[in-house]
Motif scaffolding. Sequence first.
Motif, mmCIF file in Angstrom:
data_model
loop_
_atom_site.group_PDB
_atom_site.id
_atom_site.type_symbol
_atom_site.label_atom_id
_atom_site.label_comp_id
_atom_site.label_asym_id
_atom_site.label_seq_id
_atom_site.Cartn_x
_atom_site.Cartn_y
_atom_site.Cartn_z
ATOM 1 N N ILE A 212 45.887 34.492 30.878
ATOM 2 C CA ILE A 212 46.819 35.172 31.797
ATOM 3 C C ILE A 212 48.152 34.437 31.834
ATOM 4 C CG2 ILE A 212 47.340 35.746 34.178
ATOM 5 C CD1 ILE A 212 44.598 36.122 34.815
ATOM 6 N N TYR A 213 48.051 33.123 32.034
ATOM 7 C CA TYR A 213 49.269 32.325 32.180
ATOM 8 C C TYR A 213 49.683 31.826 30.799
ATOM 9 C CZ TYR A 213 47.802 32.364 37.049
ATOM 10 O OH TYR A 213 47.411 32.738 38.291
ATOM 11 N N SER A 214 49.933 32.773 29.908
ATOM 12 C CA SER A 214 50.161 32.385 28.522
ATOM 13 C C SER A 214 51.593 31.904 28.300
ATOM 14 C CB SER A 214 49.837 33.537 27.586
ATOM 15 O OG SER A 214 50.580 34.670 27.996
ATOM 16 N N LEU B 215 33.863 41.428 37.855
ATOM 17 C CA LEU B 215 34.372 42.410 36.891
ATOM 18 C C LEU B 215 35.877 42.616 37.052
ATOM 19 C CD1 LEU B 215 31.531 45.108 36.792
ATOM 20 C CD2 LEU B 215 32.171 43.488 35.010
ATOM 21 N N VAL B 216 36.345 42.655 38.322
ATOM 22 C CA VAL B 216 37.783 42.825 38.555
ATOM 23 C C VAL B 216 38.550 41.600 38.057
ATOM 24 C CG1 VAL B 216 39.557 42.903 40.350
ATOM 25 C CG2 VAL B 216 37.606 44.460 40.451
ATOM 26 N N PHE B 217 38.016 40.420 38.333
ATOM 27 C CA PHE B 217 38.684 39.179 37.909
ATOM 28 C C PHE B 217 38.848 39.144 36.393
ATOM 29 C CE2 PHE B 217 38.524 34.724 36.535
ATOM 30 C CZ PHE B 217 39.529 34.147 37.305
ATOM 31 N N PHE B 218 37.759 39.394 35.672
ATOM 32 C CA PHE B 218 37.802 39.240 34.216
ATOM 33 C C PHE B 218 38.284 40.500 33.485
ATOM 34 C CE2 PHE B 218 34.717 35.827 35.192
ATOM 35 C CZ PHE B 218 35.336 34.788 34.518
ATOM 36 N N PHE B 219 37.920 41.680 34.017
ATOM 37 C CA PHE B 219 38.172 42.914 33.253
ATOM 38 C C PHE B 219 38.933 43.977 34.032
ATOM 39 C CE2 PHE B 219 33.994 41.152 31.896
ATOM 40 C CZ PHE B 219 34.382 40.718 30.634
ATOM 41 N N SER C 255 48.066 39.699 40.075
ATOM 42 C CA SER C 255 46.973 40.662 40.250
ATOM 43 C C SER C 255 46.200 40.731 38.947
ATOM 44 C CB SER C 255 47.529 42.050 40.595
ATOM 45 O OG SER C 255 46.514 43.024 40.410
ATOM 46 N N PHE C 256 44.863 40.846 39.076
ATOM 47 C CA PHE C 256 44.047 40.922 37.862
ATOM 48 C C PHE C 256 44.065 42.326 37.272
ATOM 49 C CE2 PHE C 256 42.328 37.409 40.396
ATOM 50 C CZ PHE C 256 42.717 36.395 39.524
ATOM 51 N N LEU C 257 44.774 43.242 37.958
ATOM 52 C CA LEU C 257 44.962 44.580 37.417
ATOM 53 C C LEU C 257 46.263 44.646 36.631
ATOM 54 C CD1 LEU C 257 43.858 46.630 40.559
ATOM 55 C CD2 LEU C 257 42.464 45.599 38.763
ATOM 56 N N LYS C 258 46.944 43.470 36.569
ATOM 57 C CA LYS C 258 48.202 43.341 35.822
ATOM 58 C C LYS C 258 49.190 44.459 36.187
ATOM 59 C CE LYS C 258 46.093 40.044 33.531
ATOM 60 N NZ LYS C 258 45.295 40.287 32.315
ATOM 61 N N GLN C 259 49.729 45.155 35.171
ATOM 62 C CA GLN C 259 50.799 46.116 35.449
ATOM 63 C C GLN C 259 50.336 47.296 36.307
ATOM 64 O OE1 GLN C 259 49.500 45.493 32.539
ATOM 65 N NE2 GLN C 259 49.166 47.328 31.304
ATOM 66 N N TYR C 260 49.023 47.568 36.312
ATOM 67 C CA TYR C 260 48.514 48.683 37.131
ATOM 68 C C TYR C 260 48.685 48.416 38.623
ATOM 69 C CZ TYR C 260 46.425 50.466 32.876
ATOM 70 O OH TYR C 260 46.250 50.943 31.620
ATOM 71 N N SER C 261 48.787 47.130 38.989
ATOM 72 C CA SER C 261 48.924 46.803 40.409
ATOM 73 C C SER C 261 50.239 47.344 40.957
ATOM 74 C CB SER C 261 48.840 45.293 40.615
ATOM 75 O OG SER C 261 49.962 44.668 40.017
ATOM 76 N N ILE D 23 30.534 30.133 33.579
ATOM 77 C CA ILE D 23 31.583 30.405 34.565
ATOM 78 C C ILE D 23 32.763 29.457 34.356
ATOM 79 C CG2 ILE D 23 32.173 30.069 37.018
ATOM 80 C CD1 ILE D 23 29.422 31.299 37.697
ATOM 81 N N ALA D 24 32.473 28.139 34.251
ATOM 82 C CA ALA D 24 33.547 27.151 34.123
ATOM 83 C C ALA D 24 34.380 27.408 32.868
ATOM 84 C CB ALA D 24 32.961 25.738 34.104
ATOM 85 N N VAL D 25 33.713 27.667 31.753
ATOM 86 C CA VAL D 25 34.422 27.887 30.489
ATOM 87 C C VAL D 25 35.190 29.211 30.514
ATOM 88 C CG1 VAL D 25 34.094 28.349 28.033
ATOM 89 C CG2 VAL D 25 32.878 26.457 29.109
ATOM 90 N N ALA D 26 34.532 30.267 31.004
ATOM 91 C CA ALA D 26 35.153 31.595 30.998
ATOM 92 C C ALA D 26 36.365 31.653 31.925
ATOM 93 C CB ALA D 26 34.133 32.661 31.399
ATOM 94 N N VAL D 27 36.259 31.026 33.112
ATOM 95 C CA VAL D 27 37.390 31.026 34.046
ATOM 96 C C VAL D 27 38.582 30.296 33.425
ATOM 97 C CG1 VAL D 27 38.240 30.125 36.263
ATOM 98 C CG2 VAL D 27 36.024 31.280 36.159
ATOM 99 N N ALA D 28 38.314 29.145 32.794
ATOM 100 C CA ALA D 28 39.397 28.372 32.161
ATOM 101 C C ALA D 28 40.039 29.172 31.036
ATOM 102 C CB ALA D 28 38.859 27.045 31.631
ATOM 103 N N TYR D 29 39.206 29.759 30.198
ATOM 104 C CA TYR D 29 39.708 30.520 29.052
ATOM 105 C C TYR D 29 40.539 31.706 29.524
ATOM 106 C CZ TYR D 29 39.820 32.989 24.624
ATOM 107 O OH TYR D 29 40.246 33.623 23.494
ATOM 108 N N TYR D 30 40.031 32.390 30.546
ATOM 109 C CA TYR D 30 40.695 33.586 31.035
ATOM 110 C C TYR D 30 42.021 33.259 31.732
ATOM 111 C CZ TYR D 30 41.581 37.783 33.754
ATOM 112 O OH TYR D 30 42.170 38.872 34.308
ATOM 113 N N LEU D 31 42.007 32.249 32.626
ATOM 114 C CA LEU D 31 43.257 31.872 33.303
ATOM 115 C C LEU D 31 44.287 31.425 32.279
ATOM 116 C CD1 LEU D 31 42.161 30.009 36.581
ATOM 117 C CD2 LEU D 31 42.910 32.365 36.293
ATOM 118 N N ASN D 32 43.818 30.731 31.264
ATOM 119 C CA ASN D 32 44.702 30.304 30.188
ATOM 120 C C ASN D 32 45.376 31.492 29.509
ATOM 121 O OD1 ASN D 32 45.650 27.954 29.217
ATOM 122 N ND2 ASN D 32 44.007 27.599 27.758
#
Length: 304
Positions: A106-108, A286-290, A182-188, A95-104
């Motif tokens: 998004i906020y590229s 699932l919504v957060f990551f995918f 939004s984790f749905l990005k442009q779909y939101s 969880i800790a690694v995946a959240v960091a990697y994923y937020l990184n």
Amino acid sequence: MPITVEIIAYGALFIIGSALGSFLNVLSMRYAPERSVFAEKSIGGRSHCMKCKKKLTWFELFPLVSFAVLRGKCRSCGAPLSIQYPIIEFLGGLIAVAVAYYLNSIYSVPDFVFASLAAPWWHYALLGAWILVFIILLLVLLIDLKHYVVPNELNVILGVLGIIVVGIMWKYKNELPLFSTSFLKQYSLFLAPTGNLLLSHVIGAFTAAVFFALLSFASRGQGMGFGDVKLALASGFLLGWPDMALAVVIAFILGGIFGAYLLISGRLSMKDRVPFAPFFVIGIALVFFFGEAILKGYFTLFGL
Ligand SMILES: [Zn+2]
């Protein structure tokens, strides 16, 4: 930035996460519905073998490593240790690694690199808050599976974390990259009734809570308890609209498939209770990551 700094940062996050997972194991295994998750009985005292009650020594308390070294057995009586220990410890680290990697990802933007350790303070605050969110959700899942209850104090913590996350995003909304709220990005964009960040989170909380309250009322508290309603309120604020709606849809699809499977295989009768929160937790993850990928797949499937 040298690659080694990044590897060390992610390694440290994995160790912190697995230590949190180790703590979750203790809390979930000692939990009893009549007392708080964080009651002294649950957090106090050294961990011990469930069978011979022998207290674990300091070198047996390292997440994952201890289980491997002990080969899954108690050192004094040889009783097998629950496989839940290493699984949850690993999940905590993941969880800790995946959240960091994923937020990184998004906020590229160049300075939104958690591993560089040079980003503004609120980037790390968001990271820490989201890691804690998923750690608490994992605890909700474990406790609901076993006790059919979502403890109030966990909902309160999720609510506070939601206020922190939304508060930070609100304060720094002009610095957030496009589609990062939004984790749905442009779909939101076409699913959202409002472009107002705060309002979309209030709508997420309100619609989820009302929906669950109606279900709870309709089933007279049998299918859905008040704990689920409060969980919906807290995580609805955290995710906001429309992310929350997708998490609920996924939860119902997963719960429906699993319930049907149990009914058909004869492991369950219509009168049995199935805890709902675990499906909800999986839906949120699932919504957060995918979230974006799921919607993209859905629209591609139907040629939209
Ligand atoms: Zn033992």
